[in-house]
Design a protein around this motif. Sequence first.
Motif, mmCIF file in Angstrom:
data_model
loop_
_atom_site.group_PDB
_atom_site.id
_atom_site.type_symbol
_atom_site.label_atom_id
_atom_site.label_comp_id
_atom_site.label_asym_id
_atom_site.label_seq_id
_atom_site.Cartn_x
_atom_site.Cartn_y
_atom_site.Cartn_z
ATOM 1 N N ARG A 1 0.612 -1.026 -0.281
ATOM 2 C CA ARG A 1 -0.685 0.204 0.072
ATOM 3 C C ARG A 1 0.893 1.374 0.471
ATOM 4 O O ARG A 1 0.413 2.200 -1.045
ATOM 5 N N ASP B 1 0.667 4.060 -3.185
ATOM 6 C CA ASP B 1 0.807 5.636 -2.501
ATOM 7 C C ASP B 1 1.799 6.089 -3.415
ATOM 8 O O ASP B 1 1.357 6.742 -3.797
ATOM 9 N N ASN C 1 -5.211 9.800 -3.843
ATOM 10 C CA ASN C 1 -5.729 8.137 -3.117
ATOM 11 C C ASN C 1 -6.965 8.541 -3.606
ATOM 12 O O ASN C 1 -7.747 6.902 -2.994
#
Length: 253
Positions: A118, A122, A132
Amino acid sequence: MESILNVEQVHVKFAAQPVLREISFSVRPGEMLAIIGESGCGKTVLLKTLIGLHQQTTGKILFAGIELDKLSYFELVQVRRRLGFVFQQAALFDSMTIGENIAFPLVQHTKKSKKAIRRIVDTLLTEVGLDNAVLGKKPAEISGGMRKRVGIARALALEPELMLYDEPTTGLDPVMSGVINELMINVRRRYNVTGIMVTHDLLSARTVADRIIMLAPLAKLGVDEPQILFNGTPRELYASSNPRVRRFVQAAG
């Protein structure tokens, strides 16, 4: 400086139809090479042949000194982890979210935790100028330019040594084409990655590339005429005295 990619006398035929003939060139580490030419000249076939998606009929392709057609399927998969490929229409998985699309190479080829993946997703979103808010969307819910950027983010996930772009500005308006061109330049600078782009967009080629190769369709060439019409810098392309090159440049504006 030793080349990262060497293409030696490559020929490609589909059944009895020749598409590429006697293609030879090399790419230095850190260089951005553009491959241009009119429709039907074999640009995309060449790009896919470079990573083994098409098999050359004869000749050699060496990446980092490794002859690709000598590898087993498993070995080729391992080498491809060192390459990033940005498909013409991004080729995102329609059933996956944007976040899942970018994470896909990491899930498939690494043992990183979900939290680590993750963080990488990002970071890559930020690198390509997205936030996001798109993570949970499906590809059909975002614009074509955004899909192109997601495709670039996914290709960067495994930190490739060589990025290959297939028509990165096709179907985009001039403003978004400029955004994608700037993104390719920034990717090269930030990641110190070598790049090869196939494009019909001469403005994109001269903006992004250090060197340009121009191909001609075999159907328009004599038996003894080379398929590579030009290999040089963007400035040299515009100064070329080759009539085929000049016509292409003039037609492209």
